[in-house]
Each structure stands twice: as C-alpha cells, then as structure tokens.
Design an enzyme around this catalytic site. Structure first.
Site, PDB file in Angstrom:
ATOM      1  CG  ASP A  61      27.761 -31.326  13.146  1.00 45.51           C
ATOM      2  OD1 ASP A  61      26.437 -31.060  13.713  1.00 45.51           O
ATOM      3  OD2 ASP A  61      28.416 -30.220  13.474  1.00 45.51           O
ATOM      4  CE  LYS A  63      25.263 -28.225  15.656  1.00 44.68           C
ATOM      5  NZ  LYS A  63      26.395 -28.433  14.404  1.00 44.68           N
ATOM      6  CG  ASP A  66      11.807 -33.069  10.803  1.00 44.40           C
ATOM      7  OD1 ASP A  66      10.893 -33.067  11.163  1.00 44.40           O
ATOM      8  OD2 ASP A  66      12.429 -32.361   9.633  1.00 44.40           O
ATOM      9  CG  ASN A  69       8.321 -41.153   8.879  1.00 42.50           C
ATOM     10  OD1 ASN A  69       9.075 -42.402   8.842  1.00 42.50           O
ATOM     11  ND2 ASN A  69       8.268 -40.372   7.847  1.00 42.50           N
ATOM     12  CB  THR A  70      11.453 -36.224   9.055  1.00 48.66           C
ATOM     13  OG1 THR A  70      10.111 -36.089   8.900  1.00 48.66           O
ATOM     14  CG2 THR A  70      12.202 -35.348   8.004  1.00 48.66           C
ATOM     15  CB  SER A 113      30.538 -23.648  21.019  1.00 47.60           C
ATOM     16  OG  SER A 113      30.172 -23.723  19.789  1.00 47.60           O
ATOM     17  N   GLY A 167      34.666 -25.652  19.365  1.00 45.82           N
ATOM     18  CA  GLY A 167      34.733 -24.030  19.775  1.00 45.82           C
ATOM     19  C   GLY A 167      36.134 -23.872  20.082  1.00 45.82           C
ATOM     20  NE  ARG A 190      35.250 -20.643  12.055  1.00 46.60           N
ATOM     21  CZ  ARG A 190      34.337 -19.976  12.740  1.00 46.60           C
ATOM     22  NH1 ARG A 190      34.274 -18.794  12.479  1.00 46.60           N
ATOM     23  NH2 ARG A 190      33.805 -20.506  14.045  1.00 46.60           N
TER      24      ARG A 190
HETATM   25  P1  XMP Z   1      35.012 -23.887  13.990  1.00 49.54           P
HETATM   26  O1  XMP Z   1      35.313 -23.421  12.557  1.00 49.54           O
HETATM   27  O2  XMP Z   1      34.143 -22.773  14.853  1.00 49.54           O
HETATM   28  O3  XMP Z   1      34.117 -25.328  13.609  1.00 49.54           O
HETATM   29  O4  XMP Z   1      36.384 -24.522  14.701  1.00 49.54           O
HETATM   30  C1  XMP Z   1      33.361 -25.945  14.477  1.00 49.54           C
HETATM   31  C2  XMP Z   1      32.441 -26.967  14.076  1.00 49.54           C
HETATM   32  O5  XMP Z   1      31.653 -27.406  14.942  1.00 49.54           O
HETATM   33  C3  XMP Z   1      30.189 -27.152  14.816  1.00 49.54           C
HETATM   34  N1  XMP Z   1      29.749 -26.526  15.944  1.00 49.54           N
HETATM   35  C4  XMP Z   1      29.003 -26.950  16.707  1.00 49.54           C
HETATM   36  N2  XMP Z   1      28.321 -28.035  16.665  1.00 49.54           N
HETATM   37  N3  XMP Z   1      27.270 -27.691  18.894  1.00 49.54           N
HETATM   38  C5  XMP Z   1      27.303 -28.411  17.536  1.00 49.54           C
HETATM   39  O6  XMP Z   1      26.800 -29.459  17.641  1.00 49.54           O
HETATM   40  C6  XMP Z   1      28.054 -26.898  18.946  1.00 49.54           C
HETATM   41  O7  XMP Z   1      28.008 -26.016  19.800  1.00 49.54           O
HETATM   42  C7  XMP Z   1      29.051 -26.257  17.942  1.00 49.54           C
HETATM   43  N4  XMP Z   1      29.729 -25.304  17.997  1.00 49.54           N
HETATM   44  C8  XMP Z   1      30.288 -25.572  16.734  1.00 49.54           C
HETATM   45  C9  XMP Z   1      30.287 -26.122  13.769  1.00 49.54           C
HETATM   46  O8  XMP Z   1      29.077 -26.351  12.980  1.00 49.54           O
HETATM   47  C10 XMP Z   1      31.643 -26.519  12.913  1.00 49.54           C
HETATM   48  O9  XMP Z   1      31.166 -27.470  11.923  1.00 49.54           O
END
Ligand code: XMP
Length: 211
Positions: A61, A63, A66, A69-70, A113, A167, A190
């Site tokens: 993940d 995200k 860029d 190329n990057t 989220s 979320g 979490r």
């Molecule tokens: P938690 O601890 O909140 O972790 O259960 C959630 C994980 O998902 C990622 N996250 C997102 N990634 N779009 C994303 O691309 C989102 O809306 C989003 N919400 C949460 C977050 O970084 C963590 O790894």
C-alpha cells in the site's frame, strides 16, 4: 484460509513484531497489506519475508502518486521484492496508473475512508470510477466507513473489478455492513495488530464475515 475475505493492514515498524503477528493471524487471512510504516521500519525485504513466512499474497500500500517514470521506478523494485499487488492513487491520471499496471497487479484508490476525503477525493470519485472501468485494474479501494458509498461505487463499477475496503474497526466501519454493500475484501489494521491477542481478534472478525 482460502476463502477468507480479510486483509491484515500490518502497520507496525518492527520486523520481529510484524512476522510474529503475521504468523499468528495468517490462518484467517486472504492477504497481508504492508504500508510505509513497516517498509520504513523494516526495509523492503519484509515483503519477501512475509511471503516466505505465511505463503499469503502481499499488497504493498504505497499509494503511489507520481509521474509515470517515478511510479515505474518504485513499482519495479517493489514487485521484484515479491509484492503481489501495489496500491496506487488514480487522481494523478491514467498514464501514472498504467505505468504501475504494466508491471503487475494494481489496486487504485477511488475514495478514502478518513473525514478529509470529503474535501477533494469524494467530489471526483465518479471520474476515478470511470478511469477504473477504462483501465480495469485488479481492484479499487473504497471506504468501509461509508457503506452507502461502497454500494454506490459497486453500482458504477464494471463487474470483475474487486472492491477492497479499509476503515473497519478503529475508524468505525462495520465489516458485515460493508460486505452487504458490495465489498469483496475487508482491510483491518489496529483492531487486530494493536489488540492484546491478535489471533483471537482476527478469528472474531473472520467469523463475523462468515455469517
Ligand atoms: P486501520 O488501523 O484503520 O488501518 O484498520 C487501515 C489501513 O488501511 C489504510 N487505509 C486506507 N487506504 N484508502 C486507502 O487506500 C483509504 O481510504 C484508507 N483508509 C485506511 C491505512 O493506511 C491502514 O494501513
């Protein structure tokens, strides 16, 4: 478990702790998602180690947002390390997303989220869904905190493109509701890795998804 729809977001820094939690929870997971905290804390080699240790797919993940190329330079190394999927932002445009898709399976963000997602991302979700329908990535990320948005995104998205929803738990989303709204996979961080007993927590969420 082969039929699991649960993805663990393993957002810890430490290599040993990550491997320990992965071992304890693997039986109940479809895949493990690694994000910057773990890559910064333990190095990219953790992707390879998690795969060897659990045999599960790994989603990186990053995200990525860029220029093509990057994105390509980053994604190349991450796929080489063994990542099965990379998450990229789609608001940067189709050329940047394509650069990742050319190297491996890609998941793109069409909505987020957290509360701030309403400011800039949500107003352009329709366009990001169009982009997904055009490029046909493996899947899209949609917010488990807003099941009605998951249902909306499902209604607009071409069949076959998966919906992955973070979320659930710490951010307030309810796993059962999000699946009913059309999500294919639930991402939980979490509520599992920060709990006293990650195996027990993941088992409880897994069973909630089965009913
Ligand atoms: P938690 O601890 O909140 O972790 O259960 C959630 C994980 O998902 C990622 N996250 C997102 N990634 N779009 C994303 O691309 C989102 O809306 C989003 N919400 C949460 C977050 O970084 C963590 O790894």
């Amino acid at each position: 478990m082969g039929d699991s729809r649960l993805i663990l977001a393993l957002d810890v820094y430490e290599r040993e702790r990550a491997l320990q939690i992965a071992r304890e929870t693997a039986d109940y997971l479809w895949a493990i998602k690694v994000n910057w905290p773990l890559i910064i804390g333990s190095g990219l080699g953790i992707v390879t180690e998690l795969k060897e240790e659990t045999g599960l797919p790994v989603i990186a993940d990053l995200k990525l947002a860029d220029i093509p190329n990057t994105n390509r330079l980053i994604a190349g190394r991450v796929f080489e390390a063994g990542a099965d999927y990379i998450i990229a932002h789609s608001f940067v445009g189709s050329d940047s997303v394509r650069a990742v898709m050319e190297l491996g399976k890609t998941i793109i963000v069409v909505e987020m989220s957290h509360p701030g997602a309403r400011e800039f991302i949500q107003p352009v979700t329709d366009k990001l869904i169009e982009l997904a329908n055009h490029l046909k990535p493996f899947g899209v990320i949609a917010p488990a905190t807003r099941p009605e948005r998951v249902a909306y995104i499902r209604s607009k998205l071409k069949p076959g493109i998966k919906i992955l929803t973070p979320g659930v738990g710490a951010q307030g989303g309810k796993a059962g509701e999000v699946l009913k709204a059309g999500a294919d996979y639930i991402i939980v961080g979490r509520s599992i890795y920060a709990s006293e007993n990650p195996r027990e927590s993941v088992r409880r969420i897994y069973e909630e998804l089965e009913v």
